[in-house]
Design an enzyme around this catalytic site. Structure first.
Site, short mmCIF file in Angstrom:
data_model
loop_
_atom_site.label_atom_id
_atom_site.label_comp_id
_atom_site.label_asym_id
_atom_site.label_seq_id
_atom_site.Cartn_x
_atom_site.Cartn_y
_atom_site.Cartn_z
N CYS A 198 39.93 41.31 34.91
CA CYS A 198 41.00 40.35 34.62
C CYS A 198 41.64 40.76 33.30
O CYS A 198 41.42 41.87 32.82
CB CYS A 198 40.46 38.91 34.60
SG CYS A 198 39.34 38.49 33.26
N ASN A 212 38.67 39.51 30.19
CA ASN A 212 37.25 39.69 30.52
C ASN A 212 36.38 38.62 29.86
O ASN A 212 35.27 38.91 29.45
CB ASN A 212 36.79 41.10 30.18
CG ASN A 212 35.40 41.44 30.71
OD1 ASN A 212 34.62 42.09 30.04
ND2 ASN A 212 35.08 41.00 31.92
N CYS A 239 36.87 35.03 31.19
CA CYS A 239 36.85 33.88 32.12
C CYS A 239 36.58 34.31 33.55
O CYS A 239 35.49 34.13 34.08
CB CYS A 239 38.16 33.09 32.04
SG CYS A 239 38.46 32.26 30.47
N ARG A 240 37.59 34.86 34.21
CA ARG A 240 37.51 35.11 35.65
C ARG A 240 36.61 36.27 36.04
O ARG A 240 35.74 36.13 36.89
CB ARG A 240 38.92 35.34 36.22
CG ARG A 240 39.82 34.13 36.08
CD ARG A 240 41.23 34.45 36.49
NE ARG A 240 41.84 35.37 35.51
CZ ARG A 240 43.01 35.94 35.65
NH1 ARG A 240 43.72 35.71 36.75
NH2 ARG A 240 43.50 36.74 34.73
N SER A 241 36.82 37.44 35.44
CA SER A 241 36.02 38.59 35.88
C SER A 241 34.54 38.46 35.52
O SER A 241 33.69 38.82 36.35
CB SER A 241 36.61 39.92 35.37
OG SER A 241 36.72 39.96 33.98
N ASP A 293 43.96 31.58 36.10
CA ASP A 293 43.20 31.82 34.87
C ASP A 293 42.85 30.48 34.21
O ASP A 293 43.74 29.77 33.73
CB ASP A 293 44.03 32.67 33.92
CG ASP A 293 43.24 33.20 32.75
OD1 ASP A 293 42.15 32.64 32.45
OD2 ASP A 293 43.70 34.16 32.11
#
Length: 154
Positions: free
Chosen positions: A7, A10, A12-14, A122
């Site tokens: 993301c 690096n 939150c999402r990934s 996000d």
């Protein structure tokens, strides 16, 4: 097989997708055959742990983030990973540019493997870590099925 989730930052999402996938692999006894990591296209948070919201949401489901640290995507990641999965279309575009791989099929958008075929929002901006978790779980389950099918073919 090696999977890299990517993301922007690096945090939150990934890392959420990385932790969810690790949990799925552990529960299925596949941790030795399939490994995962995550990275960001930016260098804003290098060395930091996942966002507190990511950590809290994962903790609700008993998923650990111990030892996870943000890192930036690097050119060697293309050779090191079998699947490079962007959390949104902007991430995919940036991954392709950074890795100088404009058309390689091992780089793709995470939710393209699901019925949603959209970006993972996000939570840094939306604040909705539950939605991110739900999409990560669904996406990881779909990706795991793809990886297992690909492993049978080879």
């Amino acid at each position: 097989m090696r999977i890299l989730f990517v993301c922007l930052g690096n945090i939150c999402r990934s890392p959420m997708a990385e932790a969810v996938m690790r949990d799925l692999l552990m529960k299925r006894g596949l941790s030795e055959q399939i490994t995962v990591d995550s990275a960001g296209t930016s260098n804003w948070h290098v060395g930091e742990p996942p966002h507190k919201g990511t950590q809290a949401k994962l903790a609700e489901y008993g998923i650990a983030t111990t030892g996870m640290q943000c890192r930036q995507l690097k050119i060697g990641d293309f050779a090191d990973f079998d699947y490079i999965v962007g959390m949104d279309i902007s991430n995919v575009d940036n991954i392709r540019k950074m890795l100088k791989q404009p058309n390689d099929a091992k780089i793709f958008r995470f939710l393209d493997l699901t019925a949603h075929q959209k970006d993972v929002p996000d939570p840094w901006y939306t604040g909705d870590f539950q939605e991110t978790y739900n999409l990560c779980l669904e996406g990881c389950e779909a990706l795991l099925e793809k990886v297992l099918a690909d492993m049978q073919k080879s």
